[in-house]
Design a protein around this motif. Sequence first.
Motif, short mmCIF file in Angstrom:
data_model
loop_
_atom_site.label_atom_id
_atom_site.label_comp_id
_atom_site.label_asym_id
_atom_site.label_seq_id
_atom_site.Cartn_x
_atom_site.Cartn_y
_atom_site.Cartn_z
N ARG A 182 0.84 -1.27 -0.05
CA ARG A 182 0.11 0.02 -0.04
C ARG A 182 0.91 1.32 0.00
O ARG A 182 1.98 1.27 0.75
N HIS A 183 0.32 2.14 -0.78
CA HIS A 183 0.93 3.56 -0.44
C HIS A 183 0.11 4.64 0.19
O HIS A 183 -1.27 4.65 -0.67
N GLU A 184 0.16 4.93 1.50
CA GLU A 184 -0.60 5.56 1.99
C GLU A 184 0.10 6.50 3.04
O GLU A 184 1.19 6.27 3.54
N THR A 185 -0.70 7.55 3.54
CA THR A 185 -0.10 8.65 4.54
C THR A 185 -0.24 8.02 5.84
O THR A 185 -0.95 6.81 6.08
N GLU A 186 0.49 8.62 6.73
CA GLU A 186 0.72 8.16 8.12
C GLU A 186 -0.99 8.28 8.62
O GLU A 186 -1.34 7.24 9.20
N GLU A 187 -1.53 9.35 8.40
CA GLU A 187 -2.94 9.30 8.79
C GLU A 187 -3.86 8.31 8.41
O GLU A 187 -4.68 7.75 9.27
N GLU A 188 -3.51 7.99 7.06
CA GLU A 188 -4.46 6.90 6.34
C GLU A 188 -4.07 5.48 7.20
O GLU A 188 -5.13 4.92 7.47
N PHE A 189 -2.95 5.18 7.24
CA PHE A 189 -2.61 3.83 7.93
C PHE A 189 -3.33 3.86 9.28
O PHE A 189 -3.79 2.85 9.63
N PHE A 190 -3.05 5.04 10.37
CA PHE A 190 -3.59 4.88 11.65
C PHE A 190 -5.22 5.06 11.59
O PHE A 190 -5.80 4.45 12.21
N THR A 191 -5.80 5.60 10.63
CA THR A 191 -7.25 5.35 10.42
C THR A 191 -7.55 4.14 10.11
O THR A 191 -8.57 3.61 10.96
N ARG A 192 -7.11 3.47 9.22
CA ARG A 192 -7.05 2.03 8.89
C ARG A 192 -7.13 1.05 10.04
O ARG A 192 -7.82 0.09 10.12
N MET A 193 -5.98 1.28 10.87
CA MET A 193 -5.74 0.42 11.84
C MET A 193 -6.69 0.56 12.93
O MET A 193 -7.29 -0.44 13.66
N LYS A 194 -7.14 1.92 13.27
CA LYS A 194 -8.07 1.99 14.09
C LYS A 194 -9.47 1.50 13.99
O LYS A 194 -10.22 1.01 14.51
N GLU A 195 -9.72 1.36 12.71
CA GLU A 195 -10.92 0.96 12.04
C GLU A 195 -11.06 -0.60 12.26
O GLU A 195 -11.81 -1.38 12.73
N LEU A 196 -9.85 -1.10 12.23
CA LEU A 196 -9.63 -2.67 12.31
C LEU A 196 -9.90 -2.84 13.62
O LEU A 196 -10.43 -3.88 13.95
N ALA A 197 -9.31 -2.21 14.57
CA ALA A 197 -8.99 -2.61 15.80
C ALA A 197 -10.61 -2.44 16.45
O ALA A 197 -11.13 -3.23 17.36
N ASN A 198 -11.30 -1.31 16.03
CA ASN A 198 -12.68 -1.29 16.58
C ASN A 198 -13.56 -2.53 16.06
O ASN A 198 -14.24 -3.04 16.90
N LYS A 199 -13.14 -2.91 14.90
CA LYS A 199 -13.99 -4.27 14.41
C LYS A 199 -13.69 -5.27 15.51
O LYS A 199 -14.77 -6.06 15.70
N LEU A 200 -12.51 -5.52 15.53
CA LEU A 200 -12.23 -6.73 16.43
C LEU A 200 -12.53 -6.48 17.70
O LEU A 200 -13.18 -7.35 18.36
N ASP A 201 -12.65 -5.32 18.43
CA ASP A 201 -13.19 -5.19 19.61
C ASP A 201 -14.62 -5.28 19.80
O ASP A 201 -15.33 -5.71 20.75
N ASN A 202 -15.52 -4.93 18.70
CA ASN A 202 -16.66 -5.53 18.53
C ASN A 202 -17.15 -6.89 18.29
O ASN A 202 -18.34 -7.29 18.12
N GLY A 203 -16.19 -7.47 18.15
CA GLY A 203 -16.36 -9.09 17.72
C GLY A 203 -16.39 -9.46 16.30
O GLY A 203 -17.24 -10.31 16.03
N GLU A 204 -16.38 -8.42 15.46
CA GLU A 204 -16.67 -8.69 14.00
C GLU A 204 -15.49 -9.34 13.54
O GLU A 204 -14.41 -9.27 13.95
N SER A 205 -16.00 -10.27 12.52
CA SER A 205 -14.78 -10.83 11.73
C SER A 205 -14.06 -10.29 10.83
O SER A 205 -14.80 -9.08 10.06
N VAL A 206 -12.68 -10.34 10.46
CA VAL A 206 -12.16 -9.33 9.62
C VAL A 206 -11.18 -10.32 8.93
O VAL A 206 -10.79 -11.50 9.23
N GLN A 207 -10.79 -9.88 7.51
CA GLN A 207 -10.17 -10.44 6.65
C GLN A 207 -8.79 -10.36 6.83
O GLN A 207 -8.47 -9.29 7.19
N THR A 208 -8.01 -11.60 6.95
CA THR A 208 -6.80 -11.37 7.19
C THR A 208 -5.80 -11.15 5.89
O THR A 208 -6.29 -11.89 4.93
#
Length: 69
Positions: free
Chosen positions: A3-29
């Motif tokens: 991926r080519h992304e800014t630091e802000e985009e990276f951390f936004t994506r990771m926070k969204e992923l962490a929230n999904k996991l915290d909510n018990g949602e399945s995510v694609q690895t």
Amino acid sequence: MIRHETEEEFFTRMKELANKLDNGESVQTVDSISFEDIEEYLLYSCGTFNTEDCISAEDIGKLIFKKGE
């Protein structure tokens, strides 16, 4: 996945992923690596990237939640 992304985009994506996991949602690895600087990507792609400069997954997790405070 590369991926080519800014630091802000990276951390936004990771926070969204962490929230999904915290909510018990399945995510694609997926194995991925992100670069903000195209020059770093070029060094990586030609095999001259210094892995000692890489950040650990644990440190990434710490940064995600520190930035979101």
